[in-house]
Design an enzyme around this catalytic site. Sequence first.
Site, mmCIF file in Angstrom:
data_model
loop_
_atom_site.group_PDB
_atom_site.id
_atom_site.type_symbol
_atom_site.label_atom_id
_atom_site.label_comp_id
_atom_site.label_asym_id
_atom_site.label_seq_id
_atom_site.Cartn_x
_atom_site.Cartn_y
_atom_site.Cartn_z
ATOM 1 N N HIS A 94 45.738 34.143 37.057
ATOM 2 C CA HIS A 94 45.285 35.261 37.879
ATOM 3 C C HIS A 94 43.761 35.374 37.816
ATOM 4 O O HIS A 94 43.161 35.111 36.766
ATOM 5 C CB HIS A 94 45.878 36.578 37.383
ATOM 6 C CG HIS A 94 47.376 36.559 37.276
ATOM 7 N ND1 HIS A 94 48.192 36.443 38.371
ATOM 8 C CD2 HIS A 94 48.190 36.618 36.202
ATOM 9 C CE1 HIS A 94 49.449 36.449 37.966
ATOM 10 N NE2 HIS A 94 49.486 36.543 36.660
ATOM 11 N N GLU A 112 47.249 40.907 31.875
ATOM 12 C CA GLU A 112 48.592 41.417 31.623
ATOM 13 C C GLU A 112 48.965 41.271 30.161
ATOM 14 O O GLU A 112 48.336 40.502 29.428
ATOM 15 C CB GLU A 112 49.618 40.710 32.523
ATOM 16 C CG GLU A 112 49.643 39.198 32.386
ATOM 17 C CD GLU A 112 50.520 38.528 33.458
ATOM 18 O OE1 GLU A 112 50.168 38.620 34.646
ATOM 19 O OE2 GLU A 112 51.529 37.922 33.096
ATOM 20 N N HIS A 169 49.186 30.459 32.487
ATOM 21 C CA HIS A 169 50.363 30.914 31.753
ATOM 22 C C HIS A 169 51.643 30.728 32.546
ATOM 23 O O HIS A 169 51.622 30.549 33.771
ATOM 24 C CB HIS A 169 50.212 32.379 31.337
ATOM 25 C CG HIS A 169 50.053 33.316 32.484
ATOM 26 N ND1 HIS A 169 48.855 33.509 33.113
ATOM 27 C CD2 HIS A 169 50.930 34.111 33.134
ATOM 28 C CE1 HIS A 169 49.003 34.387 34.089
ATOM 29 N NE2 HIS A 169 50.268 34.767 34.135
ATOM 30 N N ARG A 189 49.114 29.613 42.004
ATOM 31 C CA ARG A 189 50.081 28.664 41.431
ATOM 32 C C ARG A 189 49.466 27.288 41.285
ATOM 33 O O ARG A 189 48.817 26.782 42.213
ATOM 34 C CB ARG A 189 51.309 28.537 42.342
ATOM 35 C CG ARG A 189 52.367 29.506 42.005
ATOM 36 C CD ARG A 189 53.667 29.214 42.780
ATOM 37 N NE ARG A 189 54.242 30.507 43.077
ATOM 38 C CZ ARG A 189 54.325 31.034 44.291
ATOM 39 N NH1 ARG A 189 53.945 30.361 45.338
ATOM 40 N NH2 ARG A 189 54.826 32.238 44.436
HETATM 41 ZN ZN ZN Z 1 51.196 36.034 35.569
#
Ligand code: ZN
Length: 312
Positions: A94, A112, A169, A189
């Site tokens: 991200h 996150e 990740h 991605r």
């Molecule tokens: Zn993620």
Amino acid sequence: MPLFLKPIFLDKVWGSDNLRQFGYQLPNNHIGECWGISAHPHGKSVIENGIFAGQTLDQVWNNHREIFGDFPSKDFPLMAKIVDAAAPLSIHVHPDDSYAYEHEEGQYGKSECWYIIEADEGAKITIGTYAKSRDEFEEQLEQGTFENYLRTIQVQPGDFYFIPAGTIHSIGAGIMAYEVMQSSDISYRIYDYHRKTDNSEERELNIDKALDVINYSNELPNITPQNEVIENHNCTHIVSSDFFTMVKWDISGTLNYMKPREFCLVSVLDGQGKLIVYGDIYEISKGSNFVLTSEDLDSVFEGDFKLIISYI
Ligand code: ZN
């Protein structure tokens, strides 16, 4: 008055029906995510109780900012969800706030934090790369050997991981995780195992943007949980970051909760009991998600349950 929220379910190629254990009525058996608390345009939580029943969290955020302590942010800043990975998620990354602001029309980036709820024996996550530069990683991608450059870690229930923006990740197969994050849905991605979706197409990759944002320093964020016992309840400070703080509570009995901020996100991960606010009783159980607002100064938790409470 706390805002109880209706869960939102997302179909994923890697989903299943495991989220039924939270008492949820799933629309099908390939649900990968339950967004418990969200004001994001891709999935807005609907309030189930009180004077705001039927309104979305972002509507209340926009029109009644006073119950969030007049928090100075255009959008509700956080999201909480449960991810159930029957198959692995894509390898992805991200952007941070400044990259997202510039390249994604002013949106937030995404850091996150994961709390592992369930993990099959030997289940693994991917977190970070050993590649030292963009060139090195790109070369490995071209040669099809980049997976050797990814750090994988075996996980167990109760583990937690902070994933700052820029960290490659993936949650591996056989893992269910509760995640708190910045309110963002931007993923770049890198690899998706050549899986096909229902319309027989592979999901889009975003390699160039991913290469832009990957952090090649190969350092894992250093998070050390702080445990304390408050009124006989175990309280674990999982992470305190610039973006959010996440605290796990194991409550057994009665807790007079001192809300640390004007508003807090609360999810019940196990057990059941009551939330009592100024004498009003709300039954809560595994799978409940709600926001405590600035009005909820006198909050008492009663019962046997595990909560995760997050705030900025
Ligand atoms: Zn993620």
